[in-house]
Design a protein around this motif. Sequence first.
Motif: not given
Ligand SMILES: NC(=O)c1ccc[n+]([C@@H]2O[C@H](COP(=O)([O-])OP(=O)(O)OC[C@H]3O[C@@H](n4cnc5c(N)ncnc54)[C@H](O)[C@@H]3O)[C@@H](O)[C@H]2O)c1
Length: 351
Positions: A60, A125, A180
């Motif tokens: 974490d 972001s 986006f």
């Molecule tokens: N997918 C979207 O539509 C989108 C859009 C804008 C921004 N984002 C941002 O992009 C990033 C990645 O998004 P994603 O879609 O790949 O999400 P995701 O949930 O697939 O990936 C996030 C990963 O972080 C891990 N995680 C969460 N909290 C944690 C912690 N405290 N310690 C260690 N690991 C942790 C989760 O297990 C997961 O594998 C995020 O920050 C999300 O907010 C995503």
Amino acid sequence: MRKTTLITGGAGYIGSHTALALINAGHKVLVLDNLCNSCRECIRRLEQLTLTRVDFIKGDIRDPVLLDDIFSRYDIEAVVHFASLKSVEESVRKPLDYYANNVAGTLDLCQAMARNNVFQLVFSSSATVYGEPSHTPIAEDVGTGKPVNPYGRTKLMIEELLTDLCDSDPRWSIGLLRYFNPIGAHESGMIGEDPRGRPNNLLPCLTQVAIGRIPELTVYGSDYPTVDGTCVRDYIHVVDLAIGHLKALQVLQHNNGIHFWNLGTGVGYSVLQIIHSFEDITGISIPYRFAPRRLGDIAKCWADPGKAGRELGWSAQRGLEQMITDTWRWQSCNPQGYQSSFKIPAPVAVK
Ligand SMILES: NC(=O)c1ccc[n+]([C@@H]2O[C@H](COP(=O)([O-])OP(=O)(O)OC[C@H]3O[C@@H](n4cnc5c(N)ncnc54)[C@H](O)[C@@H]3O)[C@@H](O)[C@H]2O)c1
């Protein structure tokens, strides 16, 4: 010896595609993920795809002892920080979890980086920091708005935290990448988006309807002031997004301070346009029904990606047809996400 890039949240959707892009570009990566929204199988598939061992630590970002141990054992040059909770709907029900994980987690990570003299960071972001834009396309210089939910507010708080950090100490170089709407999957069909529980975003819902896991698609709102009354978004292929991180890392090496870049295509599609494109491309018809607007959904939003073009030399290369084809290949080869045993994909029939 090559220096290492630490990827927090690298077993998740965007993180895994970025890990792949970095490895393919010759980076040595270390993935740190607590697997709260992902699974180890993703790392195994990355290893299959790259034919290399991918260093992975289950842990974490809020564990300072673990972080210090990681920074002392690996020669880390930069951090790409994806780890976050990301469900808008859940953030309304559990705001404390979101502020603790996303904001306090980023604080813990930055403190550990500073203790260990690592000052390069790329942060995930979101366009959500613009709030309700007064006009489209949205350029970075319109400034941030008022995000309409706790998830969005965590992103804005982190942006402000990181800006203050850069202002306080010139050794930092930080890139805030405002995504986006990421969709698509790697063209191999081996990695993709695998949300736990019921998905919130359009494409995972749509493909789960197509595969028979969800009976019908709900379209929220049919009376927005858009081309057909449904919300318009800027969908971007996750592989293009991943390449944006690679470019940002290259630019941050020689440019200290805080940098903001929109990562979008500059083109908006409505929900109905996406549904009909999916039907045309796959030949599968999607049952859907309209429901009232969701609180906090804005009518339309697409990027002006010009700044990323000028400063990163980056622009999205993959169009809607490829986004949908790749999303569908991933979902149809992996009906249960990473729980599925992977089947070699048949070519997608494009009508
Ligand atoms: N997918 C979207 O539509 C989108 C859009 C804008 C921004 N984002 C941002 O992009 C990033 C990645 O998004 P994603 O879609 O790949 O999400 P995701 O949930 O697939 O990936 C996030 C990963 O972080 C891990 N995680 C969460 N909290 C944690 C912690 N405290 N310690 C260690 N690991 C942790 C989760 O297990 C997961 O594998 C995020 O920050 C999300 O907010 C995503």
